[in-house]
Design a protein around this motif. Structure first.
Motif, PDB file in Angstrom:
ATOM      1  N   THR A  43     -31.755  49.327  10.827  1.00 57.37           N
ATOM      2  CA  THR A  43     -30.898  50.079   9.922  1.00 57.37           C
ATOM      3  C   THR A  43     -30.713  51.487  10.471  1.00 57.37           C
ATOM      4  O   THR A  43     -31.394  51.899  11.417  1.00 57.37           O
ATOM      5  N   ASP A  44     -29.810  52.253   9.846  1.00 55.18           N
ATOM      6  CA  ASP A  44     -29.594  53.628  10.292  1.00 55.18           C
ATOM      7  C   ASP A  44     -30.872  54.447  10.223  1.00 55.18           C
ATOM      8  O   ASP A  44     -31.213  55.179  11.169  1.00 55.18           O
ATOM      9  N   ASN A  45     -31.590  54.347   9.118  1.00 57.84           N
ATOM     10  CA  ASN A  45     -32.822  55.130   8.972  1.00 57.84           C
ATOM     11  C   ASN A  45     -33.903  54.673   9.941  1.00 57.84           C
ATOM     12  O   ASN A  45     -34.697  55.489  10.438  1.00 57.84           O
ATOM     13  N   TYR A  47     -27.015  62.236  22.920  1.00 57.97           N
ATOM     14  CA  TYR A  47     -27.230  60.832  22.585  1.00 57.97           C
ATOM     15  C   TYR A  47     -26.144  59.953  23.210  1.00 57.97           C
ATOM     16  O   TYR A  47     -24.970  60.307  23.197  1.00 57.97           O
ATOM     17  N   LYS A  48     -26.561  58.788  23.719  1.00 58.10           N
ATOM     18  CA  LYS A  48     -25.608  57.795  24.196  1.00 58.10           C
ATOM     19  C   LYS A  48     -26.157  56.393  23.902  1.00 58.10           C
ATOM     20  O   LYS A  48     -27.362  56.207  23.727  1.00 58.10           O
ATOM     21  N   VAL A  49     -25.240  55.442  23.877  1.00 50.54           N
ATOM     22  CA  VAL A  49     -25.601  54.040  23.658  1.00 50.54           C
ATOM     23  C   VAL A  49     -25.374  53.254  24.940  1.00 50.54           C
ATOM     24  O   VAL A  49     -24.310  53.367  25.565  1.00 50.54           O
ATOM     25  N   TYR A  50     -26.378  52.475  25.342  1.00 46.54           N
ATOM     26  CA  TYR A  50     -26.201  51.520  26.427  1.00 46.54           C
ATOM     27  C   TYR A  50     -25.854  50.172  25.797  1.00 46.54           C
ATOM     28  O   TYR A  50     -26.603  49.666  24.950  1.00 46.54           O
ATOM     29  N   ARG A  70     -26.534  65.313  11.873  1.00 49.18           N
ATOM     30  CA  ARG A  70     -27.324  66.475  11.432  1.00 49.18           C
ATOM     31  C   ARG A  70     -28.385  66.878  12.450  1.00 49.18           C
ATOM     32  O   ARG A  70     -29.099  67.873  12.230  1.00 49.18           O
ATOM     33  N   HIS A  71     -28.491  66.120  13.531  1.00 51.55           N
ATOM     34  CA  HIS A  71     -29.657  66.301  14.400  1.00 51.55           C
ATOM     35  C   HIS A  71     -29.258  66.438  15.873  1.00 51.55           C
ATOM     36  O   HIS A  71     -29.857  65.825  16.756  1.00 51.55           O
ATOM     37  N   ARG A  72     -28.255  67.258  16.128  1.00 53.53           N
ATOM     38  CA  ARG A  72     -27.859  67.536  17.509  1.00 53.53           C
ATOM     39  C   ARG A  72     -28.862  68.452  18.199  1.00 53.53           C
ATOM     40  O   ARG A  72     -28.927  68.506  19.435  1.00 53.53           O
ATOM     41  N   GLN A 106     -19.728  55.444  17.528  1.00 55.51           N
ATOM     42  CA  GLN A 106     -19.349  56.035  16.252  1.00 55.51           C
ATOM     43  C   GLN A 106     -20.473  55.921  15.236  1.00 55.51           C
ATOM     44  O   GLN A 106     -20.739  56.860  14.473  1.00 55.51           O
ATOM     45  N   ARG A 107     -21.151  54.785  15.241  1.00 54.98           N
ATOM     46  CA  ARG A 107     -22.292  54.645  14.332  1.00 54.98           C
ATOM     47  C   ARG A 107     -23.409  55.609  14.695  1.00 54.98           C
ATOM     48  O   ARG A 107     -23.962  56.291  13.826  1.00 54.98           O
ATOM     49  N   LEU A 108     -23.732  55.683  15.984  1.00 56.20           N
ATOM     50  CA  LEU A 108     -24.802  56.585  16.397  1.00 56.20           C
ATOM     51  C   LEU A 108     -24.452  58.037  16.068  1.00 56.20           C
ATOM     52  O   LEU A 108     -25.293  58.791  15.570  1.00 56.20           O
ATOM     53  N   ASN A 109     -23.205  58.429  16.318  1.00 62.68           N
ATOM     54  CA  ASN A 109     -22.792  59.807  16.011  1.00 62.68           C
ATOM     55  C   ASN A 109     -22.937  60.110  14.524  1.00 62.68           C
ATOM     56  O   ASN A 109     -23.315  61.222  14.135  1.00 62.68           O
ATOM     57  N   ARG A 110     -22.626  59.125  13.713  1.00 68.52           N
ATOM     58  CA  ARG A 110     -22.776  59.317  12.272  1.00 68.52           C
ATOM     59  C   ARG A 110     -24.255  59.493  11.887  1.00 68.52           C
ATOM     60  O   ARG A 110     -24.607  60.365  11.084  1.00 68.52           O
TER      61      ARG A 110
END
Length: 254
Positions: A118-120, A89-92, A78-80, A70-74
């Motif tokens: 951080t997100d940025n 995108y996926k998280v391991y 804007r960058h799909r 959910q964090r990564l998707n957020r």
């Protein structure tokens, strides 16, 4: 950087097949194919996709309702698509500090990296890794690995079409995703791509510098698992300073 160095996204280096693994009657044809057949970009994308699928099957992938997903998707909402390339995108859920991107547009971010960035900073790292893809570094590294490993079958020498890979061969490619090194020039160009990506989209470019500084701290024994992404960026402090100098020239920081 390689995927994490997705900020600094990511790398390669396949094991080669031994002559004992090749049918002697096909050996010369296979060698001829390696020397003469040209891998198309579409074929490289196909092999990259196969390798990523195998890696996804072998690693704990965060589910759609997982907080990391959910964090990564957020972060990437804007960058799909980046520079015309569709990105998945996926998280391991692995503690290593790492990330990588591949020629088919797959970006994989490790839990350990998300925990310290951080997100940025994560966007900066992913921007770097995607830069390797856009600049064709990932494609060229995959082509080199495919040739070195001699994994194409004799059909390649007869029709120019690369044959289907076995499970073990795909596994070698998957290992390659985390093993290859890029040149200093390629790394600098991927850094520049990430910087421009951040600037173009209205993010603070200093996230790229602080990401490098965190990697330098990790590499210096600040905790966490020192993975390929860290060992491949021994000059993280210098690269952070390069970003700071450019931001100062651009009037983005004092």
């Amino acid at each position: 950087m390689k995927c994490i160095a997705s900020l600094f996204l990511i790398a390669f280096g396949l094991p080669t097949l031994t002559f004992a693994q090749l049918n002697p009657s096909l050996m010369q044809a296979g060698l001829d194919a390696i020397n003469s057949a040209t891998l198309s970009n579409d074929q490289v994308v196909q092999y990259s996709r196969q390798a990523v699928q195998q890696m996804d099957a072998q690693n704990p992938v965060a589910g759609p309702n997982d907080p990391y997903t959910q964090r990564l998707n957020r972060i990437v909402s804007r960058h799909r698509t980046v520079s015309g390339l569709p990105i998945n995108y996926k998280v391991y859920k692995v503690k290593d500090v790492n990330a990588f991107a591949t020629a088919d547009g797959s970006v994989r971010v490790f839990k350990g990296l998300m925990d310290i960035m951080t997100d940025n900073e994560l966007l900066a790292i992913m921007g770097h890794e995607i830069g390797h893809v856009i600049n064709h570094d990932s494609r060229d590294a995959m082509k080199s690995a495919l040739r070195r490993s001699a994994i194409r079958n004799v059909a390649a020498s007869q029709s120019g079409i690369v044959g289907k890979l076995s499970r073990s061969q795909v596994g070698g490619l998957a290992d390659n995703l985390l093993g290859a090194s890029f040149s200093r020039r390629q790394e600098s160009e991927a850094d520049d791509y990430s910087y421009d990506f951040l600037k173009r989209n209205g993010y603070n470019v200093m996230a790229l510098a602080t990401s490098f500084e965190k990697l330098a701290k990790q590499n210096g024994g600040g905790g966490g698992s020192v993975t390929q992404i860290l060992s491949s960026h021994p000059d993280s402090k210098a690269r952070a300073q390069r970003v700071r100098d450019r931001a100062r020239r651009d009037g983005l920081v004092r």
